[in-house]
Design a protein around this motif. Structure first.
Motif, PDB file in Angstrom:
ATOM      1  N   VAL A  25       0.583  -1.405  -0.059  1.00  0.00           N
ATOM      2  CA  VAL A  25      -0.058  -0.001   0.006  1.00  0.00           C
ATOM      3  C   VAL A  25       0.830   1.090  -0.143  1.00  0.00           C
ATOM      4  CG1 VAL A  25      -1.667   1.343   1.297  1.00  0.00           C
ATOM      5  CG2 VAL A  25      -1.919  -1.340   1.066  1.00  0.00           C
ATOM      6  N   PHE A  26       2.055   1.229   0.757  1.00  0.00           N
ATOM      7  CA  PHE A  26       2.880   2.360   0.819  1.00  0.00           C
ATOM      8  C   PHE A  26       3.567   2.782  -0.609  1.00  0.00           C
ATOM      9  CE2 PHE A  26       7.387   3.380   1.047  1.00  0.00           C
ATOM     10  CZ  PHE A  26       7.343   4.785   1.208  1.00  0.00           C
ATOM     11  N   PHE A  27       4.008   1.527  -1.189  1.00  0.00           N
ATOM     12  CA  PHE A  27       4.635   1.650  -2.476  1.00  0.00           C
ATOM     13  C   PHE A  27       3.886   2.400  -3.470  1.00  0.00           C
ATOM     14  CE2 PHE A  27       5.152  -0.348  -6.606  1.00  0.00           C
ATOM     15  CZ  PHE A  27       6.299   0.187  -6.992  1.00  0.00           C
ATOM     16  N   ILE A  28       2.400   2.042  -3.581  1.00  0.00           N
ATOM     17  CA  ILE A  28       1.471   2.281  -4.606  1.00  0.00           C
ATOM     18  C   ILE A  28       1.401   3.783  -4.091  1.00  0.00           C
ATOM     19  CG2 ILE A  28      -1.052   2.442  -5.282  1.00  0.00           C
ATOM     20  CD1 ILE A  28      -0.984  -0.705  -4.476  1.00  0.00           C
ATOM     21  N   HIS A  29       1.166   4.348  -2.972  1.00  0.00           N
ATOM     22  CA  HIS A  29       0.997   5.564  -2.768  1.00  0.00           C
ATOM     23  C   HIS A  29       2.413   6.350  -3.093  1.00  0.00           C
ATOM     24  CE1 HIS A  29       0.343   9.380  -0.568  1.00  0.00           C
ATOM     25  NE2 HIS A  29       1.444   9.248   0.193  1.00  0.00           N
ATOM     26  N   HIS A  30       3.682   5.995  -2.797  1.00  0.00           N
ATOM     27  CA  HIS A  30       4.528   6.439  -2.883  1.00  0.00           C
ATOM     28  C   HIS A  30       4.946   6.604  -4.424  1.00  0.00           C
ATOM     29  CE1 HIS A  30       8.922   7.793  -2.235  1.00  0.00           C
ATOM     30  NE2 HIS A  30       9.172   6.859  -3.137  1.00  0.00           N
ATOM     31  N   ILE A  31       4.884   5.649  -5.319  1.00  0.00           N
ATOM     32  CA  ILE A  31       5.118   5.693  -6.607  1.00  0.00           C
ATOM     33  C   ILE A  31       4.157   6.804  -7.267  1.00  0.00           C
ATOM     34  CG2 ILE A  31       3.652   3.989  -7.405  1.00  0.00           C
ATOM     35  CD1 ILE A  31       7.259   4.438  -8.424  1.00  0.00           C
ATOM     36  N   ALA A  32       2.879   6.830  -6.731  1.00  0.00           N
ATOM     37  CA  ALA A  32       1.988   7.644  -7.338  1.00  0.00           C
ATOM     38  C   ALA A  32       2.349   9.150  -6.909  1.00  0.00           C
ATOM     39  CB  ALA A  32       0.454   7.461  -7.177  1.00  0.00           C
ATOM     40  N   THR A  33       2.824   9.523  -5.815  1.00  0.00           N
ATOM     41  CA  THR A  33       3.296  10.772  -5.262  1.00  0.00           C
ATOM     42  C   THR A  33       4.603  11.136  -6.053  1.00  0.00           C
ATOM     43  OG1 THR A  33       2.201  10.408  -3.207  1.00  0.00           O
ATOM     44  CG2 THR A  33       3.857  12.113  -3.397  1.00  0.00           C
ATOM     45  N   SER A  34       5.450  10.407  -6.139  1.00  0.00           N
ATOM     46  CA  SER A  34       6.914  10.707  -6.480  1.00  0.00           C
ATOM     47  C   SER A  34       7.020  10.951  -8.231  1.00  0.00           C
ATOM     48  CB  SER A  34       7.786   9.328  -6.328  1.00  0.00           C
ATOM     49  OG  SER A  34       7.506   8.039  -7.065  1.00  0.00           O
ATOM     50  N   VAL A  35       5.962  10.346  -8.825  1.00  0.00           N
ATOM     51  CA  VAL A  35       5.761  10.801 -10.446  1.00  0.00           C
ATOM     52  C   VAL A  35       5.367  12.028 -10.819  1.00  0.00           C
ATOM     53  CG1 VAL A  35       3.496   9.867 -10.884  1.00  0.00           C
ATOM     54  CG2 VAL A  35       5.568   9.415 -12.550  1.00  0.00           C
ATOM     55  N   GLN A  36       4.664  12.717  -9.883  1.00  0.00           N
ATOM     56  CA  GLN A  36       4.208  13.985  -9.857  1.00  0.00           C
ATOM     57  C   GLN A  36       5.377  15.084 -10.215  1.00  0.00           C
ATOM     58  OE1 GLN A  36       1.390  15.181  -6.604  1.00  0.00           O
ATOM     59  NE2 GLN A  36       0.244  13.160  -6.694  1.00  0.00           N
ATOM     60  N   THR A  69       5.517  18.087  -9.315  1.00  0.00           N
ATOM     61  CA  THR A  69       6.080  19.016  -7.958  1.00  0.00           C
ATOM     62  C   THR A  69       6.884  18.039  -7.179  1.00  0.00           C
ATOM     63  OG1 THR A  69       4.156  18.203  -7.112  1.00  0.00           O
ATOM     64  CG2 THR A  69       4.109  20.269  -7.962  1.00  0.00           C
ATOM     65  N   SER A  70       6.875  16.869  -7.169  1.00  0.00           N
ATOM     66  CA  SER A  70       7.610  15.956  -6.266  1.00  0.00           C
ATOM     67  C   SER A  70       8.925  15.813  -7.030  1.00  0.00           C
ATOM     68  CB  SER A  70       6.912  14.576  -6.108  1.00  0.00           C
ATOM     69  OG  SER A  70       5.932  14.731  -5.275  1.00  0.00           O
ATOM     70  N   LEU A  71       8.889  15.698  -8.245  1.00  0.00           N
ATOM     71  CA  LEU A  71      10.173  15.745  -9.029  1.00  0.00           C
ATOM     72  C   LEU A  71      11.077  16.902  -8.824  1.00  0.00           C
ATOM     73  CD1 LEU A  71       9.113  13.735 -12.368  1.00  0.00           C
ATOM     74  CD2 LEU A  71      10.415  12.970 -10.328  1.00  0.00           C
ATOM     75  N   GLN A  72      10.438  18.031  -8.761  1.00  0.00           N
ATOM     76  CA  GLN A  72      11.107  19.306  -8.882  1.00  0.00           C
ATOM     77  C   GLN A  72      11.729  19.464  -7.407  1.00  0.00           C
ATOM     78  OE1 GLN A  72       7.950  21.868 -10.252  1.00  0.00           O
ATOM     79  NE2 GLN A  72       9.254  22.160 -12.244  1.00  0.00           N
ATOM     80  N   LYS A  73      10.844  19.175  -6.351  1.00  0.00           N
ATOM     81  CA  LYS A  73      11.202  19.272  -4.986  1.00  0.00           C
ATOM     82  C   LYS A  73      12.598  18.440  -4.679  1.00  0.00           C
ATOM     83  CE  LYS A  73      11.007  20.831  -0.707  1.00  0.00           C
ATOM     84  NZ  LYS A  73      11.185  22.244  -0.590  1.00  0.00           N
ATOM     85  N   GLN A  74      12.596  17.119  -5.283  1.00  0.00           N
ATOM     86  CA  GLN A  74      13.930  16.410  -5.227  1.00  0.00           C
ATOM     87  C   GLN A  74      14.972  17.165  -5.849  1.00  0.00           C
ATOM     88  OE1 GLN A  74      14.460  13.714  -3.145  1.00  0.00           O
ATOM     89  NE2 GLN A  74      16.505  14.158  -3.650  1.00  0.00           N
ATOM     90  N   VAL A  75      14.806  17.468  -7.191  1.00  0.00           N
ATOM     91  CA  VAL A  75      15.958  18.276  -7.670  1.00  0.00           C
ATOM     92  C   VAL A  75      16.368  19.520  -6.999  1.00  0.00           C
ATOM     93  CG1 VAL A  75      16.544  19.488  -9.875  1.00  0.00           C
ATOM     94  CG2 VAL A  75      15.192  17.512  -9.983  1.00  0.00           C
ATOM     95  N   GLN A  76      15.456  20.286  -6.415  1.00  0.00           N
ATOM     96  CA  GLN A  76      15.643  21.397  -5.614  1.00  0.00           C
ATOM     97  C   GLN A  76      16.595  21.209  -4.408  1.00  0.00           C
ATOM     98  OE1 GLN A  76      13.026  22.970  -2.617  1.00  0.00           O
ATOM     99  NE2 GLN A  76      12.940  24.902  -3.767  1.00  0.00           N
ATOM    100  N   VAL A  77      16.128  20.185  -3.702  1.00  0.00           N
ATOM    101  CA  VAL A  77      16.692  19.515  -2.342  1.00  0.00           C
ATOM    102  C   VAL A  77      18.298  19.200  -3.015  1.00  0.00           C
ATOM    103  CG1 VAL A  77      17.207  17.606  -0.893  1.00  0.00           C
ATOM    104  CG2 VAL A  77      14.815  18.379  -1.239  1.00  0.00           C
ATOM    105  N   ASP A  78      18.496  18.538  -3.967  1.00  0.00           N
ATOM    106  CA  ASP A  78      20.085  18.203  -4.524  1.00  0.00           C
ATOM    107  C   ASP A  78      20.838  19.365  -5.000  1.00  0.00           C
ATOM    108  OD1 ASP A  78      19.440  15.611  -4.482  1.00  0.00           O
ATOM    109  OD2 ASP A  78      18.708  15.364  -6.432  1.00  0.00           O
ATOM    110  N   LEU A  79      19.921  20.527  -5.491  1.00  0.00           N
ATOM    111  CA  LEU A  79      20.671  21.830  -5.955  1.00  0.00           C
ATOM    112  C   LEU A  79      21.147  22.664  -4.788  1.00  0.00           C
ATOM    113  CD1 LEU A  79      21.259  24.096  -7.906  1.00  0.00           C
ATOM    114  CD2 LEU A  79      19.140  24.794  -7.772  1.00  0.00           C
ATOM    115  N   VAL A  80      20.136  22.687  -3.781  1.00  0.00           N
ATOM    116  CA  VAL A  80      20.542  23.411  -2.219  1.00  0.00           C
ATOM    117  C   VAL A  80      21.778  22.732  -1.776  1.00  0.00           C
ATOM    118  CG1 VAL A  80      20.013  23.829  -0.157  1.00  0.00           C
ATOM    119  CG2 VAL A  80      18.249  24.123  -2.051  1.00  0.00           C
ATOM    120  N   ALA A  81      21.795  21.347  -1.662  1.00  0.00           N
ATOM    121  CA  ALA A  81      23.128  20.623  -1.240  1.00  0.00           C
ATOM    122  C   ALA A  81      24.178  20.989  -2.042  1.00  0.00           C
ATOM    123  CB  ALA A  81      22.652  19.274  -1.109  1.00  0.00           C
ATOM    124  N   ALA A  82      24.174  20.699  -3.245  1.00  0.00           N
ATOM    125  CA  ALA A  82      25.279  21.070  -4.125  1.00  0.00           C
ATOM    126  C   ALA A  82      25.820  22.638  -3.752  1.00  0.00           C
ATOM    127  CB  ALA A  82      24.862  21.039  -5.785  1.00  0.00           C
TER     128      ALA A  82
END
Length: 423
Positions: free
Chosen positions: A151-162, A164-177
């Motif tokens: 159940v968690f996987f279905i929720h997570h994969i549906a959320t991560s493909v959005q 906004t979620s992709l951009q947020k992850q890229v933003q986190v990587d950018l801030v760290a770099a």
């Protein structure tokens, strides 16, 4: 090596798989000890050999099937993301610990079940029945928990493909770099310096690349430790994101001003092995990663914005949110950030000199993408103008003037685009 392991689908499943096999063997041994000791557990005792074997077989088969289905879903999401938002974002799914854990949980349960089922015996098998009731009930518990994981996987994969979620992850990587390449001059810690580079040193021994690929990361602390031990100064010729081929110079080793000997470092890495030790601190691979590559981390956000402006997508709001997220990393660095120009040893001596990109060049790359692909999109130009005005308000002296000049150009482009839309 750490980066490759982190982004692999095999490491966590292998780790949990080994743990599951060990747990299965331990619990089977506990069951044997309990039975040999004549201990009876009322809650767990009502289980026949055929029932235990059937339960374990069902759990193992179900988990292997679910693991295959989950992997297929992940591959489908990777293909969709690659074609829609850019192939370089695939690594975000590969490095996602949640996806790795889900696959690991299902495969570990499968391995646990097949190891336990081999220990189940009936009277017909060898004359003495043995049912590891504790191990079987643990398998049932693992199966129940895996339903929650599914159940968690279905929720997570549906959320991560959005997007906004992709951009947020890229933003986190950018801030760290950005935080690695630029620090506040007033708050710079004892391990780095932001002073201007000193005069170029003459001579030195060149260390050359032993393999081709992109520089993915540099272990700065290990390089500083090596240079401190040998009383040397390392001037890096390459930085994360640079492409090298065999024979390209990657570092120049100079004798420190404090050195009392003229010890040398050989060119080809033979002899004292110094070159090999330096190469071991500079990891290369077939693709760029945003771990330390600030240009690539920013490029990912720009790529998402550009793809949103493509004719087939026609999604300017994706570009708008990408520009707003870029501001989170760029504006604080524009206001207070200074390039790291040296890594220091414990005595405050510069031991390694990096060559991080100029912050102005990074900002220009963002506006270049907007001007190239979004000149006829007023919505995107307003977002770019908002970013330029934020930079102008945050910058000092030359930086503020540069941002204001960019804002002026964007205002002109925005006026022209709005006139075109009205006409």
């Amino acid at each position: 090596m750490t980066l490759r392991v982190r982004e692999s689908f095999w490491f966590l499943p292998a780790l949990l798989g080994i743990a599951a096999i060990v747990l299965a063997e331990v619990l089977v041994a506990v069951d044997r000890a309990v039975i040999d000791g004549g201990v009876r557990i009322a809650v767990l005792d009502s289980l026949s050999a055929s029932g235990g074997r059937s339960t374990l077989t069902t759990i193992g088969t179900a988990m292997l099937t679910i693991a295959g289905t989950s992997f297929s879903i992940t591959i489908s999401v990777l293909a969709t993301t690659s074609s829609t938002y850019g192939p370089r974002l695939v690594r975000n799914f590969m490095a996602d610990r949640a996806n790795q854990f889900v696959l690991a949980a299902f495969t570990a349960t499968f391995l646990y079940a097949i190891v336990v089922v081999r220990s189940v015996h009936t009277d017909v098998d060898d004359g003495s029945a043995f049912v590891p009731v504790i191990a079987v009930h643990v398998a049932v518990l693992m199966g129940i928990l895996d339903v929650g994981v599914l159940v968690f996987f279905i929720h997570h994969i549906a959320t991560s493909v959005q997007i906004t979620s992709l951009q947020k992850q890229v933003q986190v990587d950018l801030v760290a770099a950005v935080d690695q390449a630029f620090v506040d001059r007033d708050d710079a810690h004892d391990a780095v310096t932001v002073a201007p580079h000193g005069p170029d040193r003459e001579g030195g021994r060149t260390i050359r690349a032993a393999q081709d690929g992109y520089v993915q990361s540099v272990e700065w602390e290990r390089l500083v430790s090596w240079a401190d031990r040998h009383d040397r100064v390392l001037d890096l010729c390459v930085m994360p994101g640079d492409h090298v081929i065999v024979g390209d110079p990657i570092a120049v080793v100079h004798v420190a001003d404090t050195a009392t000997d003229g010890g040398a470092v050989d060119d080809d890495g033979t002899g004292d092995g110094a070159a090999r030790q330096v190469r071991a601190c500079i990891m290369t691979g077939t693709a760029r990663t945003p771990l330390q590559d600030v240009r690539f981390a920013l490029q990912q956000l720009v790529e998402i914005a550009v793809r949103g402006l493509a004719t087939g997508s026609n999604d300017p709001y994706t570009a708008v949110s990408a520009l707003d997220m870029a501001a989170v990393a760029l504006v604080p660095a524009w206001r207070d950030g200074e390039r790291v120009t040296g890594y220091l040893d414990d005595d405050g001596t510069v031991r390694v000199t990096p060559h991080w990109p100029l912050l102005e060049d990074l900002v220009d790359s963002v506006f270049e993408g907007v001007r190239t692909y979004g000149e006829d999109q007023p919505i995107v130009l307003r977002a770019a103008l908002r970013l330029a005005e934020r930079l102008a308000d945050a910058g000092r002296d030359a930086r503020a003037a540069s941002a204001e000049q960019t804002a002026s150009v964007l205002r002109t482009s925005l006026d022209r685009a709005e006139r075109d839309v009205r006409s």
